[in-house]
Motif scaffolding. Structure first.
Motif, PDB file in Angstrom:
ATOM      1  N   ARG A  70      13.340   4.238  -2.897  1.00 28.19           N
ATOM      2  CA  ARG A  70      14.073   5.223  -3.692  1.00 28.19           C
ATOM      3  C   ARG A  70      15.457   4.732  -4.113  1.00 28.19           C
ATOM      4  N   PRO A 113      -0.555   9.272  -1.710  1.00 30.22           N
ATOM      5  CA  PRO A 113       0.621   8.453  -1.356  1.00 30.22           C
ATOM      6  C   PRO A 113       0.305   6.976  -1.119  1.00 30.22           C
ATOM      7  N   TRP A 114      -0.933   6.653  -0.768  1.00 25.84           N
ATOM      8  CA  TRP A 114      -1.314   5.246  -0.592  1.00 25.84           C
ATOM      9  C   TRP A 114      -2.190   4.758  -1.750  1.00 25.84           C
ATOM     10  N   ILE A 140       2.618  12.753  11.617  1.00 18.95           N
ATOM     11  CA  ILE A 140       3.239  13.325  10.425  1.00 18.95           C
ATOM     12  C   ILE A 140       4.095  12.200   9.846  1.00 18.95           C
ATOM     13  N   LEU A 141       3.718  11.717   8.676  1.00 20.70           N
ATOM     14  CA  LEU A 141       4.319  10.487   8.145  1.00 20.70           C
ATOM     15  C   LEU A 141       5.218  10.772   6.949  1.00 20.70           C
ATOM     16  N   SER A 142       6.205   9.915   6.767  1.00 27.61           N
ATOM     17  CA  SER A 142       7.147  10.080   5.657  1.00 27.61           C
ATOM     18  C   SER A 142       7.102   8.884   4.718  1.00 27.61           C
ATOM     19  N   PRO A 143       7.143   9.147   3.409  1.00 25.44           N
ATOM     20  CA  PRO A 143       7.229   8.043   2.444  1.00 25.44           C
ATOM     21  C   PRO A 143       8.510   7.238   2.640  1.00 25.44           C
ATOM     22  N   ARG A 144       8.499   6.018   2.151  1.00 28.06           N
ATOM     23  CA  ARG A 144       9.611   5.106   2.371  1.00 28.06           C
ATOM     24  C   ARG A 144      10.904   5.573   1.709  1.00 28.06           C
ATOM     25  N   LEU A 145      12.017   5.233   2.334  1.00 33.22           N
ATOM     26  CA  LEU A 145      13.329   5.436   1.732  1.00 33.22           C
ATOM     27  C   LEU A 145      13.681   4.270   0.817  1.00 33.22           C
ATOM     28  N   ALA A 146      13.282   3.067   1.230  1.00 30.51           N
ATOM     29  CA  ALA A 146      13.762   1.859   0.554  1.00 30.51           C
ATOM     30  C   ALA A 146      13.376   1.835  -0.916  1.00 30.51           C
ATOM     31  N   LEU A 163       0.824  -1.216   0.000  1.00 28.12           N
ATOM     32  CA  LEU A 163       0.000   0.000   0.000  1.00 28.12           C
ATOM     33  C   LEU A 163       0.855   1.262   0.000  1.00 28.12           C
ATOM     34  N   ASP A 164       1.916   1.259   0.824  1.00 26.95           N
ATOM     35  CA  ASP A 164       2.718   2.480   0.934  1.00 26.95           C
ATOM     36  C   ASP A 164       3.963   2.440   0.049  1.00 26.95           C
TER      37      ASP A 164
END
Lengths: 152, 372
Positions: B363, B237-238, B355-361, B191-192
């Motif tokens: 990228r 984002p989802w 406050i959420l952050s998109p994944r690093l992995a 999902l994310d």
């Protein structure tokens, strides 16, 4: 009189320094050194490496679990399936009384509760690399949220 | 964004009422002690004017079962099986069942076959739309073989029902990256994840088909559109949204009585944009938290869910077109009250400080590959 007091102070400080050196302890001067840009970059890199490992664990990556010798789920479920972007983990509210475990709990307690109860995996050690990485990812992904320990 | 589109004077037919009634749900399970051990509360009905001179009838919505092979996990199997038993036990029976997508978890033929087998429990008419979890291993081949065309329409007792495919028009993100079908499916199942980009969409061809399909339908007659994803912008984002939802609304704009019933979000949701209303349905598998932003303001949020209870926060929906020409939506949730009465009980209250952050992995190439 004033001169004598000053001499006593110098003598005392010298004696302390002598004792510290004689005992072989580091006098902890390292904290006084200014961080270089290279050091700061290295610190950040070390942190982000943990974020990436935690991210992969959190999203159920099999290779990373194998490397760290952990089984976070036996059902095919992954943490991120219920907590996309680590939402609803609320790390900034810990420690707090947690209903599910009926005790005053840390984030690590809750991570293990989710592993065991929701994902049917195997509990991990508090000081394990996997726990530190999961914790790092959860904190990183929710950074910017207001710190409110004790709340729900 | 929906505030921009919700212009003064533009709203669904105001004969619709949102009511809050409390009544005891008597278990539909044969042999269960009625209204005791397996009783739940259905405290919320969406009541809306649906049809002109329609006969009374019922239909049911079940979706988002996310089945794994039984060898790995039976928790999701148990829940959709329970839903099917309950639907089959309805008396009088529902006129049809709409399965709203994400029957499988990873598009595995074993998962899809398992789902088809479980759904056989229900003998009433069944119609299907796909979810992304059903599709991206073999690009819908197995799903279409089992369940037919991914979009369709039929008229039933004065109502035009339309099944819309919002999952198969995803942009090709996999070829250039030389991803295997399993890798492609794995990313669609996250999902994310951001590798797949904004995959949910209706597509130009289907928009044209929708327009043609509705061209002979009176503008004031009821239209019910089933879609896996919601037909409005909710937390890109989802990928909750459909990226060409504005075009969908353009096609539907002349119609005064349009209801969109969707899955995918695994949440209680209610929204109105222009003349169209949308209702979000529960999953049978697991519940997702509300997004940190974009929850439609008209939504009365469901209660916080106990993740240790696999039956909490999940279920199906029973929709009744009454003799009074109203459509009532009962969320058949298997545990607890469905709506939060106080901020600390509400699933939306959990949003307040996130406050959420998109994944690093995603990228960094060497790190992508979760869900192998």
């Amino acid at each position: 009189m004033k001169r004598l007091r000053k001499m006593r102070t110098i003598l005392g400080a010298s004696l302390c320094l002598l004792l510290v050196v004689a005992s072989g302890q580091n006098p902890a001067f390292a904290h006084k050194a200014k961080h270089t840009p290279e050091q700061l970059k290295a610190f950040e890199q070390a942190f982000l490496e943990q974020v990436k490992v935690g991210d992969l664990l959190f999203h159920g990556d099999g290779d990373t679990q194998k490397r760290l010798d952990v089984t976070l789920s036996n059902t095919g479920m992954a943490c991120a399936m219920c907590h996309p972007f680590a939402s609803d983990t609320h790390p900034y509210t810990f420690p707090k009384f947690q209903e599910q475990v009926s005790k005053f709990a840390t984030l690590r307690d809750m991570i293990n509760w989710c592993i065991e109860k929701a994902a049917e995996g195997e509990k991990i050690e508090d000081d394990s690399e996997a726990m530190k990485a999961l914790e790092t990812y959860i904190y990183w992904s929710t950074r910017g949220s207001k710190l409110e320990p004790g709340t729900h | 964004m929906d505030r921009v589109l919700r212009q003064p004077g533009e709203h669904p037919d105001r004969t619709m009422e949102l009511t809050r009634r409390m009544f005891l749900h008597k278990s539909l399970l044969a042999g269960a002690a009625a209204g005791v051990a397996s009783a739940g509360w259905f405290p919320w009905l969406n009541t809306l004017d649906l049809a002109f001179g329609a006969e009374a009838f019922k239909f049911v919505w079940v979706s988002d079962s996310h089945l794994y092979p039984k060898t790995l996990n039976t928790r999701f199997v148990d829940k959709v099986t329970r839903a099917m038993k309950e639907v089959q036990a309805m008396s009088p029976p529902a006129d049809f069942l709409i399965y709203g997508g994400d029957l499988a978890q990873l598009g595995d033929p074993v998962e899809l076959d398992l789902g088809a087998e479980i759904l056989k429990e229900v003998t009433i008419k069944k119609v299907f739309i796909p979810g992304e979890h059903d599709w991206y291993l073999d690009m819908g081949m197995k799903w279409e073989k089992l369940f037919g065309n991914s979009s369709w329409t039929f008229d039933h007792k004065g109502v035009r029902f339309i099944g819309l495919d919002t999952v198969s028009r995803g942009p090709d993100y996999w070829t250039a990256k030389k991803m295997t079908p399993k890798e492609r499916m794995g990313h669609m199942a996250t999902l994310d994840g951001s590798v797949a980009g904004s995959w949910a969409g209706v597509g130009r061809d289907q928009l044209l088909w929708l327009s043609t399909t509705l061209s002979n339908w009176p503008k004031n007659r009821p239209v019910v559109i089933f879609s896996h994803n919601p037909l409005y912008e909710y937390y890109p984002p989802w990928n909750f949204w459909v990226r060409d939802w504005r075009e969908v609304h353009e096609v539907l704009k002349p119609f005064t009585n349009v209801t969109n019933i969707h899955g995918h979000t695994h949440q209680v949701l209610y929204n109105e944009i222009g003349k169209m209303r949308s209702i979000g349905m529960l999953a049978t598998s697991w519940t997702w938290p509300y997004a940190p932003e974009g929850v439609p303001t008209l939504t009365k949020c469901k209660v916080r869910v106990d993740p240790g209870d696999p039956f909490d926060g999940v279920g199906w929906s029973k929709l009744t077109v009454s003799a009074a020409e109203k459509l009532e939506n009962d969320y058949v949730m298997w545990r607890k009250d469905i709506l939060g009465e106080t901020p600390w009980d509400s699933g939306c209250a959990d949003n307040a400080n996130q406050i959420l952050s998109p994944r690093l992995a995603d990228r960094e190439w060497p790190y992508y590959g979760a869900y192998k």
